[in-house]
Each structure stands twice: as C-alpha cells, then as structure tokens.
Scaffold this active site. Sequence first.
Site, PDB file in Angstrom:
ATOM      1  N   CYS A   1       0.845  -1.240  -0.005  1.00  0.00           N
ATOM      2  CA  CYS A   1      -0.110   0.001   0.063  1.00  0.00           C
ATOM      3  C   CYS A   1       0.898   1.377   0.171  1.00  0.00           C
ATOM      4  O   CYS A   1       1.518   1.685  -0.895  1.00  0.00           O
ATOM      5  CB  CYS A   1      -0.948  -0.070   1.238  1.00  0.00           C
ATOM      6  SG  CYS A   1      -2.393   0.962   0.986  1.00  0.00           S
TER       7      CYS A   1
ATOM      8  N   HIS B   1      -3.559  -5.307   1.081  1.00  0.00           N
ATOM      9  CA  HIS B   1      -3.094  -5.686   2.396  1.00  0.00           C
ATOM     10  C   HIS B   1      -3.086  -6.966   2.907  1.00  0.00           C
ATOM     11  O   HIS B   1      -3.880  -7.673   3.544  1.00  0.00           O
ATOM     12  CB  HIS B   1      -3.690  -4.803   3.623  1.00  0.00           C
ATOM     13  CG  HIS B   1      -3.507  -3.504   3.485  1.00  0.00           C
ATOM     14  ND1 HIS B   1      -2.418  -2.836   3.908  1.00  0.00           N
ATOM     15  CD2 HIS B   1      -4.221  -2.281   2.808  1.00  0.00           C
ATOM     16  CE1 HIS B   1      -2.587  -1.466   3.768  1.00  0.00           C
ATOM     17  NE2 HIS B   1      -3.522  -1.288   2.944  1.00  0.00           N
TER      18      HIS B   1
ATOM     19  N   GLU C   1      -1.527  -8.659   5.087  1.00  0.00           N
ATOM     20  CA  GLU C   1      -1.455  -8.555   6.499  1.00  0.00           C
ATOM     21  C   GLU C   1      -2.576  -8.696   7.226  1.00  0.00           C
ATOM     22  O   GLU C   1      -2.880  -8.814   8.443  1.00  0.00           O
ATOM     23  CB  GLU C   1      -0.294  -7.607   7.210  1.00  0.00           C
ATOM     24  CG  GLU C   1      -0.818  -6.161   7.165  1.00  0.00           C
ATOM     25  CD  GLU C   1      -0.772  -5.636   5.873  1.00  0.00           C
ATOM     26  OE1 GLU C   1      -0.619  -5.926   4.789  1.00  0.00           O
ATOM     27  OE2 GLU C   1      -1.049  -4.210   5.999  1.00  0.00           O
TER      28      GLU C   1
END
Lengths: 229, 85
Positions: free
Chosen positions: A85, A202, A204
């Site tokens: 990002c 993302h 994560e």
Amino acid sequence: MKIGVITFPGSNCDEDTVVAVERVGATAVRLWHKAHDLEGSEIVILPGGFSYGDYLRAGAIARFSPIMQEVVAHAKAGRPVIGICNGFQIACEAGLLPGALLRNASLKFVSDTVRLRVENVDTMFTNRYAKGQVVRIPIAHGDGRYHADADVVARLEGEGQVVFRYVNAAGQQAPDANPNGAINDIAGIVSAEGHVLGLMPHPERALDASLGSADGLPFFESLLARVAA
Amino acid sequence: MTRFRVAVHIVPRRGLLDPQGKAVADALRSLGFDGVDDVHVGRHIVAEVRAADAKAAEAQVRAMCAKLLANPVTEDFEIAGVNAA
C-alpha cells in the site's frame, strides 16, 4: 529469519505486519525511520499507512527518510524488499519499482475486500499460491491507481512482472472489479530482478478466516519457503 | 546572493486520466460554463531561494522539480515566475 518492518511517521499497518511476520514463525525487527541500520533484516517491509501525511504525493517524502538509504542499498544488493500500500507508493517514488500510484479514478477512498488473481507464483513472495488462484484480500487506499508508460507496462506484462491483478468472483478481469482504475487491473508488481515487490492490497490484514480471510497467510509463508528451499 | 520567489506549476501529464480535473469540468458545465472543454488540477508551489541571479534561482527550482516536486512518470512542470523577494 529476520524480517524488518519500518515505521515512518504516519505508518499505521506496521504492527499488523509485525503480527503477520510472527504468525508464520519469522522474527520481526521493528525499524524506526530515522535509523541507519536494518539490524540484520534479510527482508525489509515498507508497511501501509500515510507516511508524512501523504504531503506532496503519497510516498514522496518518506523516500527521503534516513532509513530509506539503507533500504535502497539493500535492494540494490539484490536483497528482498516488500512495499504494501503506502509502502508500494514509497517503493515507486524511491525508484525501486517502475511507475506510480495515482488518485483512484473514482476520487474516493476505497476500503473493501477485493479479489485478486495470482498471476505469477514463481516469485519468492507468491510461491505458496497456485497459479491463477483467486484470493480475497482487503484494500484501503485513496491513491492506488497504478500507472506507468506504455512501454513499461508492456515489459511488465511480457516478463511476468504483474503478480496480482484485480478480478471478479469468476476470476475474470472486469471494469467493476477494479477498485481504482489501475492500468490493466494491476494490483501488484515485482521488479525485473524479482526481489522487490509492491502491492496495494493488504495481505497482513488477511491472516484469519474468522476475521474475513486467511488468504494473506501464504504470502508471508512464501517468504520462509524461499529460505527453506 | 539575492532572495527570489520562484513559482512553479505542476500539472498531470496530458492524456493521463485526471479524474479531479474531469469532476471540476463537469461542475463548471453544470453551472452553465458551456465553453469548458477540459480542466486540469495540479499544484502551484512557491519556493523562496537564495541565488546569484534569477537564472540560477530558476535552475535550482527546476532541479527540485526533477528530484522531488514533480513525479516524472505522471506530471509535467513549468516555471510560472521568478521574482526578487
């Protein structure tokens, strides 16, 4: 394995990234943007957020953080760097990846879970996915429209450097499946040498099915698989 | 050394989708400005610099644009004015 996660002023996905790194059994090393030492990190992650308030352009100021000198040297030595990002935006601004991330075509900040097709699994970042696999990963950005000159895009496509692409539920490219107007529905790319990866989504934030999706886990597991191999 | 105010316009590269400019153009047309063909929204930056002369001041700001103020992939810039501060 030690994986460094950098915190810039305005980073807000650094802790999530640390959790992801630790979840797959690697050692997370928290690195401050003013530091001049990667503390033995074998892989460096530039996390998401709004470094320096996105002043001037997203990622433009973070690129000049003291630690970015070390990150650029790390990458130039052929060692892995991941930009997620805002980290993707920083990597482009720093010249580690070609192109730029522009304002979403809708002019709206988009926070959603999107589908990505994994286009290249012969990378150290994606070897735990199957080629063509469609995964669900969250996005949250206002400046995610990937753009590069036509010859650069042709090279990325020709060399398999487009790693993730926005697709619909059927795994097909479609205008309404592209959340930001990125050229060729590009969500993530890898450098020509294969050791710098940038992506807007993302992984994560996709570690656990009970929180929406666990499709980000193989991303982090891939990093370990490379070392084990 | 003299102090100069150097103004620079930074605009999205022509031909690149500029959704902000398009939104503004649409708004202007809805206000009745029928002659609007296109609008480009960019940035106007004024740098106050010390330099031997105006030419050197402009050269400094051009270098700043190439390195930081403009993104060479997506933006163009032009010096809008150099004035003694």
